[in-house]
Design an enzyme around this catalytic site. Structure first.
Site, PDB file in Angstrom:
ATOM      1  N   HIS A 118      -4.965  -0.715   5.665  1.00  0.00           N
ATOM      2  CA  HIS A 118      -4.454  -0.026   6.863  1.00  0.00           C
ATOM      3  C   HIS A 118      -5.367  -0.150   8.079  1.00  0.00           C
ATOM      4  CE1 HIS A 118      -7.092   2.887   5.020  1.00  0.00           C
ATOM      5  NE2 HIS A 118      -6.201   3.325   4.169  1.00  0.00           N
ATOM      6  N   HIS A 149       1.660   5.302  -1.748  1.00  0.00           N
ATOM      7  CA  HIS A 149       1.322   6.474  -2.570  1.00  0.00           C
ATOM      8  C   HIS A 149       2.627   7.066  -3.103  1.00  0.00           C
ATOM      9  CE1 HIS A 149      -2.853   6.670  -1.039  1.00  0.00           C
ATOM     10  NE2 HIS A 149      -2.299   6.135   0.034  1.00  0.00           N
ATOM     11  N   ASN A 169      -4.842   7.228  -6.280  1.00  0.00           N
ATOM     12  CA  ASN A 169      -5.513   8.504  -5.969  1.00  0.00           C
ATOM     13  C   ASN A 169      -4.641   9.717  -6.266  1.00  0.00           C
ATOM     14  OD1 ASN A 169      -3.771   8.015  -3.781  1.00  0.00           O
ATOM     15  ND2 ASN A 169      -5.065   9.146  -2.352  1.00  0.00           N
ATOM     16  N   ALA A 207      -3.876  14.970   5.244  1.00  0.00           N
ATOM     17  CA  ALA A 207      -3.700  13.690   5.948  1.00  0.00           C
ATOM     18  C   ALA A 207      -2.716  12.820   5.184  1.00  0.00           C
ATOM     19  CB  ALA A 207      -5.040  12.974   6.072  1.00  0.00           C
ATOM     20  N   LYS A 266      -8.936  -0.231  -6.234  1.00  0.00           N
ATOM     21  CA  LYS A 266      -9.003   0.407  -4.914  1.00  0.00           C
ATOM     22  C   LYS A 266     -10.282   1.218  -4.776  1.00  0.00           C
ATOM     23  CE  LYS A 266      -7.875   2.204  -0.916  1.00  0.00           C
ATOM     24  NZ  LYS A 266      -6.708   2.961  -0.515  1.00  0.00           N
ATOM     25  N   HIS A 318       0.873  -1.194   0.000  1.00  0.00           N
ATOM     26  CA  HIS A 318       0.000   0.000   0.000  1.00  0.00           C
ATOM     27  C   HIS A 318       0.901   1.233   0.000  1.00  0.00           C
ATOM     28  CE1 HIS A 318      -3.839   2.113   1.486  1.00  0.00           C
ATOM     29  NE2 HIS A 318      -2.962   3.057   1.144  1.00  0.00           N
ATOM     30  N   ASP A 362       1.334   2.577   3.503  1.00  0.00           N
ATOM     31  CA  ASP A 362       0.503   3.781   3.303  1.00  0.00           C
ATOM     32  C   ASP A 362       1.369   5.040   3.373  1.00  0.00           C
ATOM     33  OD1 ASP A 362      -1.752   5.179   2.634  1.00  0.00           O
ATOM     34  OD2 ASP A 362      -2.663   5.092   4.618  1.00  0.00           O
ATOM     35  N   HIS A 373       3.250  14.422   1.473  1.00  0.00           N
ATOM     36  CA  HIS A 373       2.620  15.714   1.150  1.00  0.00           C
ATOM     37  C   HIS A 373       3.694  16.771   1.329  1.00  0.00           C
ATOM     38  CE1 HIS A 373      -1.714  14.600   1.075  1.00  0.00           C
ATOM     39  NE2 HIS A 373      -1.349  13.660   1.927  1.00  0.00           N
ATOM     40  N   ARG A 404       2.504   9.480  -5.758  1.00  0.00           N
ATOM     41  CA  ARG A 404       2.208  10.810  -6.352  1.00  0.00           C
ATOM     42  C   ARG A 404       2.725  10.899  -7.791  1.00  0.00           C
ATOM     43  NH1 ARG A 404      -1.137  10.871  -2.146  1.00  0.00           N
ATOM     44  NH2 ARG A 404      -0.243  11.693  -0.232  1.00  0.00           N
ATOM     45  N   HIS A 422     -10.588   1.406   1.355  1.00  0.00           N
ATOM     46  CA  HIS A 422     -10.363   2.348   2.459  1.00  0.00           C
ATOM     47  C   HIS A 422     -11.643   2.305   3.292  1.00  0.00           C
ATOM     48  CE1 HIS A 422      -8.567   6.106   4.272  1.00  0.00           C
ATOM     49  NE2 HIS A 422      -9.749   5.997   4.848  1.00  0.00           N
TER      50      HIS A 422
HETATM   51  O1  DOR Z   1      -3.626   9.610   5.497  1.00  0.00           O
HETATM   52  C1  DOR Z   1      -3.870   9.219   4.372  1.00  0.00           C
HETATM   53  N1  DOR Z   1      -3.269   9.777   3.300  1.00  0.00           N
HETATM   54  N2  DOR Z   1      -4.741   8.249   4.208  1.00  0.00           N
HETATM   55  C2  DOR Z   1      -5.172   7.887   2.990  1.00  0.00           C
HETATM   56  O2  DOR Z   1      -5.992   7.012   2.906  1.00  0.00           O
HETATM   57  C3  DOR Z   1      -4.697   8.590   1.778  1.00  0.00           C
HETATM   58  C4  DOR Z   1      -3.391   9.194   2.020  1.00  0.00           C
HETATM   59  C5  DOR Z   1      -2.978  10.185   0.944  1.00  0.00           C
HETATM   60  O3  DOR Z   1      -3.198   9.903  -0.242  1.00  0.00           O
HETATM   61  O4  DOR Z   1      -2.438  11.217   1.293  1.00  0.00           O
HETATM   62 ZN    ZN Z   2      -3.371   5.057   1.347  1.00  0.00          ZN
END
Ligand code: DOR
Ligand code: ZN
Length: 345
Positions: A169, A15, A41, A257, A96, A13, A241, A245, A17, A135
């Site tokens: 998660h 991300h 996402n 988040a 997903k 899992h 996960d 950011h 970007r 999720h």
């Molecule tokens: O905290 C999170 N950030 N939870 C998620 O499910 C998505 C993720 C994100 O893409 O930043």
């Molecule tokens: Zn995630």
């Protein structure tokens, strides 16, 4: 023990970007992991084969490692046809599902979790053998969102018994009994849900860098998840996960988040499993379980870790991108010594 070898680590899992952020973070995973399940996402979310293949190409370029396997996913849509899913099947590891608005970039998530609304897509996936990653959170009180989602997981598990459903998660102890109740339910667990509680986020000075969805919870939740991971429960896989950011979008009003953990995962997991006398189970948690659940072919890579302090950098940057990692500035007791590619077993 002064040395430990992690074999074929998989992050189920992740991300990554896009653009400069992708270039900044991708190699931090491809370095030590041999594969990762990539979340769809980004903006706009990945919903077509064309976008999927072009994103995969950008990931491969950013990884600087031909051997690293990005296992791709598409963003669940209620109107995916059987033909679309059949056509994309060999390019993806899973679909997903995000309920609308529950986390970062989920504005195009599903607005109803009613089984009948989801049925056409889920029946097609079930027939085609495509797993579903979820999720699992409602819009309820923040600490109870996962618990409130459990009846939805249960109805999905009952209605689609042949569909592999991955509870992503998991963060609360109540999820564990449901996971054990249905053969077709599996779960991923993050490092942060194994190590942090809400006290770390907001018990003293606010730490926006460990604000995530689902929020880290109570000590008893953490302990229950830790037990599951340390015993490498066969229905549980590691999924970081890691969700980078921009620093200034975390340290602000309306902070995003997501916890960025990719550069420290192997060191932290080794430290955690060693501290609990469970190093023998780490390779199952971080690789073998996922290989069995997703039916993956082994991919060669060994990471040799040594007992040597590793000071986590305060931030990482590339061009205008700046990210703050989990445990920034802290000293970990294990470091990566070397990475051996293509070790054939
Ligand atoms: O905290 C999170 N950030 N939870 C998620 O499910 C998505 C993720 C994100 O893409 O930043
Ligand atoms: Zn995630």
């Amino acid at each position: 023990m002064e040395k430990f070898i992690i074999n074929q680590a998989l992050d189920m899992h992740l991300h990554l970007r896009d653009d400069d952020m992708l270039k900044l973070v991708a190699h931090m995973t491809s370095n030590g992991f041999c594969g990762a399940l990539i979340m769809p996402n980004i903006l706009p979310p990945i919903t077509t084969k064309k976008d999927l293949l072009s994103y995969k190409k950008r990931i491969k370029e950013a990884c600087k490692d031909d051997k690293f396997e990005p296992f791709m996913t598409v963003f669940f849509q209620v109107d995916y046809s059987y033909e679309f899913l059949e056509d994309i099947k060999d390019e993806i590891i899973a679909v997903k599902l995000y309920p609308f608005g529950v986390t970062t970039n989920s504005q195009t998530g599903v607005s109803s979790m009613d089984v009948e609304v989801l049925r056409p897509t889920l029946e097609s996936m079930s027939k085609l053998g495509i797993p579903l990653c979820v999720h699992g959170e409602t819009k309820g009180f923040v600490m109870d969102r996962e618990k409130e989602f459990l009846p939805i997981y249960e109805s999905l598990a009952i209605n689609f018994p042949k569909l592999k459903i991955i509870m992503e998660h998991i963060s609360s102890k109540e999820s564990i009994s449901l996971l054990e109740k249905y053969d077709n339910l599996y779960a991923t667990i993050t490092v942060h849900h194994l190590m942090l509680t809400l006290d770390d986020v907001a018990g003293g000075m606010l730490n926006p860098h460990i604000f995530c969805k689902p929020i880290v919870k109570r000590p008893e939740d953490r302990e229950a998840l830790l037990k599951l991971a340390l015993n490498a429960h066969p229905k549980v896989m590691f999924g970081s996960d890691s969700a980078p950011h921009q620093k200034n979008t975390k340290e602000c009003h309306h902070g995003a988040a997501g916890i960025f953990s990719s550069p420290i995962l192997l060191q932290v997991l080794t430290q955690l499993f060693e501290k609990n006398g469970k190093l023998d189970n780490l390779n199952a948690f971080i690789s073998l379980n996922a290989q069995k659940i997703y039916d993956l072919k082994p991919l060669g890579k060994e990471v040799v870790l040594v007992k040597k302090d590793f000071i986590v950098p305060k931030e990482y940057s590339y061009r205008n991108e700046k990210v703050v990692p989990l445990f920034e500035g802290q000293t970990l007791s294990w470091s990566i010594d070397k990475i051996i590619q293509e070790k054939t077993k």
